[in-house]
Motif scaffolding. Structure first.
Motif, PDB file in Angstrom:
ATOM      1  N   GLN A 133       0.825  -1.211   0.000  1.00  0.00           N
ATOM      2  CA  GLN A 133       0.000   0.000   0.000  1.00  0.00           C
ATOM      3  C   GLN A 133       0.863   1.267   0.000  1.00  0.00           C
ATOM      4  O   GLN A 133       0.452   2.304  -0.527  1.00  0.00           O
ATOM      5  N   VAL A 134       2.052   1.193   0.629  1.00  0.00           N
ATOM      6  CA  VAL A 134       2.923   2.373   0.646  1.00  0.00           C
ATOM      7  C   VAL A 134       4.055   2.239  -0.368  1.00  0.00           C
ATOM      8  O   VAL A 134       5.003   3.022  -0.351  1.00  0.00           O
ATOM      9  N   GLY A 135       3.985   1.230  -1.220  1.00  0.00           N
ATOM     10  CA  GLY A 135       4.968   1.079  -2.287  1.00  0.00           C
ATOM     11  C   GLY A 135       6.309   0.513  -1.837  1.00  0.00           C
ATOM     12  O   GLY A 135       7.347   0.800  -2.432  1.00  0.00           O
ATOM     13  N   LEU A 136       6.300  -0.289  -0.774  1.00  0.00           N
ATOM     14  CA  LEU A 136       7.560  -0.851  -0.283  1.00  0.00           C
ATOM     15  C   LEU A 136       7.611  -2.373  -0.416  1.00  0.00           C
ATOM     16  O   LEU A 136       8.424  -3.024   0.238  1.00  0.00           O
ATOM     17  N   ALA A 137       6.751  -2.937  -1.258  1.00  0.00           N
ATOM     18  CA  ALA A 137       6.671  -4.396  -1.364  1.00  0.00           C
ATOM     19  C   ALA A 137       8.029  -5.016  -1.688  1.00  0.00           C
ATOM     20  O   ALA A 137       8.385  -6.064  -1.165  1.00  0.00           O
ATOM     21  N   GLY A 187       1.377  11.638  -2.580  1.00  0.00           N
ATOM     22  CA  GLY A 187       0.564  10.735  -3.396  1.00  0.00           C
ATOM     23  C   GLY A 187      -0.070   9.639  -2.557  1.00  0.00           C
ATOM     24  O   GLY A 187      -1.255   9.314  -2.716  1.00  0.00           O
ATOM     25  N   LEU A 188       0.743   9.073  -1.612  1.00  0.00           N
ATOM     26  CA  LEU A 188       0.227   8.010  -0.744  1.00  0.00           C
ATOM     27  C   LEU A 188      -0.904   8.517   0.140  1.00  0.00           C
ATOM     28  O   LEU A 188      -1.941   7.867   0.286  1.00  0.00           O
ATOM     29  N   LEU A 189      -0.701   9.720   0.711  1.00  0.00           N
ATOM     30  CA  LEU A 189      -1.717  10.274   1.609  1.00  0.00           C
ATOM     31  C   LEU A 189      -2.993  10.593   0.835  1.00  0.00           C
ATOM     32  O   LEU A 189      -4.102  10.347   1.327  1.00  0.00           O
ATOM     33  N   ALA A 190      -2.811  11.087  -0.392  1.00  0.00           N
ATOM     34  CA  ALA A 190      -3.985  11.380  -1.222  1.00  0.00           C
ATOM     35  C   ALA A 190      -4.766  10.101  -1.481  1.00  0.00           C
ATOM     36  O   ALA A 190      -5.995  10.092  -1.462  1.00  0.00           O
ATOM     37  N   GLY A 191      -4.020   8.994  -1.680  1.00  0.00           N
ATOM     38  CA  GLY A 191      -4.672   7.710  -1.922  1.00  0.00           C
ATOM     39  C   GLY A 191      -5.435   7.202  -0.706  1.00  0.00           C
ATOM     40  O   GLY A 191      -6.369   6.409  -0.831  1.00  0.00           O
ATOM     41  N   LEU A 192      -4.991   7.608   0.492  1.00  0.00           N
ATOM     42  CA  LEU A 192      -5.652   7.143   1.721  1.00  0.00           C
ATOM     43  C   LEU A 192      -6.895   7.961   2.055  1.00  0.00           C
ATOM     44  O   LEU A 192      -7.702   7.554   2.888  1.00  0.00           O
ATOM     45  N   LYS A 193      -7.002   9.127   1.420  1.00  0.00           N
ATOM     46  CA  LYS A 193      -8.137  10.009   1.735  1.00  0.00           C
ATOM     47  C   LYS A 193      -9.456   9.296   1.488  1.00  0.00           C
ATOM     48  O   LYS A 193      -9.633   8.621   0.482  1.00  0.00           O
TER      49      LYS A 193
END
Lengths: 249, 448
Positions: A133-137, A187-193
């Motif tokens: 989800q945060v791009g750290l896979a 970008g990540l925070l926007a996705g969590l909104k």
């Protein structure tokens, strides 16, 4: 519906009132930014909301319940998670272990002495989801201490998400990041909104005004204005106290 | 009562005291460097034998014995010499020098013409009492010679020494103790300076159970572990509220409390401790009297401890414990209360160390408060430092190497701790992760 309701919160260190009759309401699903000059009491507020610090007086209600006297662990279990301004991770553990430990905290007893935790698929799968989800896979196996600063900030976010919070307290998630790293995080925070309610403390005004549904301005321990971003920009009291009459950011 | 060793500032220890063969006189040796002959009935000082040592340093008189005819006295000094003196006047008759290592003991032969000395290096020597001339050297002891005596006819010599099994047993016992400490110190970052208290609790569990007729090893282990759990829960509930130097000091204070409790326990010998009548039993049998059987029982306990801790530190509990070591604030921020996990680890660690104490008492067949002295707690920490803190293999290696070095170095000098200290210093400076860290560095292919 108001998810978090703070009423007349006060905290003093000697004669210095760091939180001085602060009241605040955060609606469910909104991203509520709190801005204010250095020393306004932003981090002290987060500490009191998360349970790290006990207020002298006032109440904090979360989802209808009074949580003022609950400790940090109980608040996390009630759905109130936080990230730290200064990266607070387990440096010797891998990214996956950092997140899996947070998953473990809310799934079953930790007084288990025999079964290898590294082989618990339920923990690892959920931790991997949070990392993805945060791009750290692709960084799952890397020790947290060996990650770049931007990756650590992303991991902070993944750990907080692994607590499955209803409300996420974000204490300067962009602190110390470069422009590219900040862009990823915004970008990540926007996705969590819309998925999780967030209280965001941030100095990066560009990010705040891009992300926030609502902005509260904290000056000398009290909220002087709380409104939609565009209104805050125009508010003369805010401009005088904080934005210093500069042109809009 | 025989008084008078010392001066107004300091009373010196009497290290040995024996009767003369006719029973009318006493001979005492003291760490003030004198031996004194006393009239036993009235405690009148008959002679002071001085001149042990030089103006810079007084050598302690470790032991002093009468010759069979009661006219001469043989004194052993902390150092490498023994002296034969006239009991009545203190006049020096012979000095026995030339011992390449330090002397442990010296005795007269039954006819009084020869002297048998035991050295730290594993040899014994027979010398002429009148001249000090060497008559025979008894070698071939594979380890640590403890004592030697003449047979009553004076023609044979009996030596007693530790053998490899005894040393291996000690290594395994201390490995269990070091592993238990590593759980809290290595994995929980809780530097306990009172861990030897649990070793003592286990040892006293053996002595106290045996006194009440309970001799089964596993029952004694259960009693020792229960006592340790209670002590750890109570002391941990207080000490775990502190961190850093305060935690070290509070655990030290609790350790000293336990130490002085047993010093004052006069029913079990107080300061001197108490010897065990026999080793513990297994299923009502005295199998443990056999050193080899006992060694395998200790080895089994070590394997179980290592295996159990290996599971624990890799299980959910171990990850939480490691988390509290890495960042307590982060742990609270993801919903944990570190205190309860730390306390649980503290109790488990104390119980395991008590098991080591039960085994240690059986190995030495002797129980004393010295087992729980703070210096012993320090030795356990040193084992972890040497082996590598925070890895189970490090605790294991640290205990093996420490006990091994102790046996090896003490064969050469009574000042062996100096050499040990230098080795420790070298390891800590060049490999902060201890010996296991050194091994990891020497095998680069295992790097991630």
């Amino acid at each position: 519906m108001t998810l978090l309701e703070v009423r007349d919160l006060r905290k003093s260190y000697g004669a210095l009132a760091v939180t001085d009759g602060l009241s605040l309401g955060v609606a469910e699903c909104e991203l509520h930014a709190i801005i204010g000059p250095n020393g306004a009491g932003k981090t002290t507020l987060i500490a009191q909301l998360s349970g790290e610090l006990a207020p002298d007086s006032g109440t904090v209600r979360f989802a209808g319940t009074d949580i003022t006297r609950l400790d940090m662990a109980s608040r996390v279990r009630a759905g109130l998670a936080r990230s730290f301004q200064i990266t607070t991770l387990m440096p010797a553990m891998t990214a996956l272990e950092n997140v899996a430990l947070a998953v473990q905290g809310r799934s079953g007893s930790s007084f288990r002495f025999w079964r290898p935790v590294a082989q618990e698929a339920a923990l690892n799968d959920e931790a991997m989801d949070c990392l993805a989800q945060v791009g750290l896979a692709d960084r799952a196996a890397r020790p947290a201490g060996a990650m770049s600063h931007g990756e650590k900030r992303q991991l902070e976010l993944a750990v907080a998400l692994a607590c499955r919070p209803r409300l996420l307290l974000l204490d300067e998630p962009l602190a110390g990041t470069g422009p590219q790293e900040a862009e990823v995080l915004v970008g990540l925070l926007a996705g969590l909104k819309g998925k999780v309610t967030m209280v965001l403390i941030e100095h990066d005004m560009e990010a705040v005004f891009a992300l926030a549904d609502r902005v509260s301005v904290l000056v000398y321990g009290r909220i002087i204005a709380s409104d939609a971003p565009q209104e805050i920009r125009q508010d003369p009291a805010v401009r005088a106290a904080y934005l210093g009459g500069e042109a809009t950011c | 009562m025989l008084r008078g060793h010392g001066n107004s500032f300091q009373t010196r220890s009497v290290l040995s005291a024996v009767f003369s063969p006719d029973g009318r006189r006493d001979l005492t040796g003291s760490d003030d460097g004198t031996a004194r002959v006393w009239e036993a009935a009235v405690a009148t000082e008959l002679a002071v034998l001085r001149g042990h040592g030089n103006s810079f340093q007084t050598r302690p008189v470790l032991s002093a014995v009468f010759s069979p005819d009661g006219r001469r006295v043989l004194t052993v000094l902390g150092g490498g010499t023994a002296r034969v003196r006239e009991a009545a006047t203190g006049a020096e008759l012979a000095v026995l020098r030339g011992h390449e290592s330090y002397l442990r003991s010296a005795v007269f032969s039954p006819d009084g013409r020869r002297v048998l000395t035991v050295l730290g290096g594993g040899t014994a020597r027979v010398r002429e009492a009148a001249t000090g001339a060497e008559l025979a050297v008894l070698r071939g002891h594979e380890s640590y010679l403890r004592s030697a005596v003449f047979s009553p006819d004076g023609r044979r010599v009996l030596t007693g020494s530790d053998d490899g099994t005894v040393i291996a047993t000690r290594m395994a016992v201390f490995a269990i103790a070091a592993l238990s400490l590593d759980l809290i110190l290595g994995f929980g970052a809780l530097v306990s300076f009172g861990h030897a208290a649990y070793l003592g609790l286990g040892a006293y569990a053996v002595a106290i159970c045996a006194r009440h007729g309970v001799t089964d090893l596993f029952v004694q282990m259960a009693v020792g572990a229960a006592a340790a759990a209670a002590f750890a829960a109570a002391s941990g509930a207080i000490s775990l509220r502190t961190r850093g130097i305060y935690f070290i000091m509070i655990t030290l204070a609790f350790g000293q409390m336990a130490y002085f409790f047993f010093v004052s326990l006069s029913a079990y010998g107080g300061d001197d401790g108490t010897a065990l009548a026999a080793r513990s039993t297994l299923l009502g049998q005295d199998w443990l009297e056999n050193d080899t059987v006992f060694f395998y029982v200790v080895l089994g306990c070590l394997a179980a401890t290592y295996g159990g801790l290996h599971r624990l530190v890799n299980a959910r509990f171990g990850r939480v414990l490691a988390g509290t070591r890495e960042s307590e604030l982060r742990m609270r921020a993801i919903g944990y209360r570190p205190f309860r996990y730390r306390l649980a680890a503290y109790v488990i660690s104390g119980m395991l160390c008590a098991v080591a104490g039960v085994l240690l008492a059986n190995q030495t067949e002797y129980v004393a408060p010295a087992y729980m002295a703070w210096t012993r707690s320090g030795e356990l920490i040193v084992m972890l430092l040497l082996g590598g803190i925070g890895t189970l293999s490090g605790a294991l290696a640290g205990a093996l190497v420490t006990v091994g070095l102790e046996e090896l170095l003490s064969d050469y000098s009574e000042h062996w701790r100096l050499a040990f200290g230098l080795i420790l210093l070298a390891v800590v400076l060049w490999s902060p992760a201890g010996l296991t860290g050194l091994v990891r560095r020497l095998r680069p292919e295992e790097r991630p």
